[in-house]
Scaffold this motif. Sequence first.
Motif, short mmCIF file in Angstrom:
data_model
loop_
_atom_site.label_atom_id
_atom_site.label_comp_id
_atom_site.label_asym_id
_atom_site.label_seq_id
_atom_site.Cartn_x
_atom_site.Cartn_y
_atom_site.Cartn_z
N VAL A 70 -2.83 3.67 -5.30
CA VAL A 70 -2.46 3.46 -4.07
C VAL A 70 -1.27 4.12 -3.51
O VAL A 70 -0.97 4.84 -2.54
N SER A 71 -0.01 4.04 -4.28
CA SER A 71 1.16 4.39 -3.93
C SER A 71 1.32 6.12 -4.01
O SER A 71 2.19 6.54 -3.39
N THR A 96 -7.17 -1.92 -0.96
CA THR A 96 -6.56 -2.35 0.09
C THR A 96 -6.47 -1.14 1.08
O THR A 96 -6.49 0.01 0.72
N ASP A 99 -2.28 -0.23 4.41
CA ASP A 99 -1.18 0.62 4.24
C ASP A 99 -1.66 2.07 4.24
O ASP A 99 -0.79 2.84 4.89
N LYS A 103 -0.26 4.81 7.25
CA LYS A 103 0.20 5.93 7.00
C LYS A 103 -0.63 7.41 7.60
O LYS A 103 0.16 8.37 8.03
N ASP A 176 -9.44 -6.04 4.58
CA ASP A 176 -8.33 -6.42 3.53
C ASP A 176 -8.21 -8.06 3.39
O ASP A 176 -7.87 -8.77 2.73
N GLN A 231 0.32 -3.23 -7.59
CA GLN A 231 0.18 -2.54 -6.29
C GLN A 231 -0.66 -3.08 -5.33
O GLN A 231 -0.45 -3.05 -4.06
N THR A 235 0.30 -4.36 -1.43
CA THR A 235 -0.11 -3.78 -0.21
C THR A 235 -0.97 -4.66 0.76
O THR A 235 -1.68 -4.33 1.62
N ASN A 236 -0.93 -5.95 0.15
CA ASN A 236 -2.11 -6.83 0.97
C ASN A 236 -1.23 -8.32 0.89
O ASN A 236 -2.07 -9.48 0.87
#
Length: 362
Positions: A70-71, A96, A99, A103, A176, A231, A235-236
């Motif tokens: 994810v990152s 998730t 995020d 972006k 989410d 992660q 992110t959630n």
Amino acid sequence: MKTGFIGLGLIGGSIARAVRHFYPDAEIIAYSRTRASVEQAVADGVVDRIPDGVGEDFADCDYIFLCAPVSSNAKYLEQLKPLIHSSCIITDVGSTKTDIHEKVTELGMEENFIGGHPMAGSEKTGYANSKRILIENAYYMITPTGKNPDGAVDRYRNFVASLKALPLVVDYRTHDYVTAGISHLPHIIASSLVNLVKDSDTENGLMKLVAAGGFKDITRIASSSPEMWEQICMTNRKNISSILGDYIVSLTQIQKELDNAEQGSIYHLFETSRDYRNSLPAKGSGALQPIYELYCDMVDEAGGIATLATILASNQISLKNIGIIHSREFIEAVLRIEFYDEQAMVQAADILRKHRYVIYER
């Protein structure tokens, strides 16, 4: 059709295999920092080419799947923005969505992005464990941005359906919230329960020694990747924290009922949870898959399992899994046998009983 993959692990590899199967003439390219996985995919005939990086090779793709951690996906979005054509659909496979959608909005890529989350997985990770049927009959969550061109969401939904998954279009915020309850919180519960038992165990480790049945069933997912779940939780956070708070309240209530010996309330707890659990969708209508299994007594001697397997094989019955259960919590047998479908299970039980095996069905 040209499809690009950035990252090629369990999910990405399984989607790529499905694309290759249902679209044999499609061009598939894949880039991954783990070179071995994409090289194996080329050797398997799943991937056609391996780009040197995220560059011009992706410029003429119809679909691009972001299957990296994810990152990392946000960085790849920035690299793809100046390359893609107007009708390209960029999607991801992350657990998730908020995020990545934020972006996408920041980069002004809302017309090209449609989030995706196949509700499928395995305890084993990496491309080596990918399989075409992993997403078959599994819900595939699709999260549009609200600014996708006319027909784009339908095109992507039809593409997902053509891979034999079950597309379900939802708002990314709703996604989410829902996954926080049915996926993310259970992982936290499983991991915290394992750590509780570890910290509460007797000096001679008796809890660990006899841990069986219910404990192993509910904590299986605690064996998942710590990096991945860190992660996901980060992110959630808000959704998980909200539902975790509700769960803590419910546990506190259960504790009070136990302290006050409220038998009716405890009965109601197990009754309502049983009824709701039994109402969850079976194979073909949702993501939860039924388990076709039976148990039988087995004398602990050399060749016992081989003899039983030979009996079933001679009757053209395929086994999905077989193994010895050394602790007998809540079950009256030591050999667990799992089958691919109900018919095979019923037939196997009948045959084994004729061979004087003692069979238990749960």
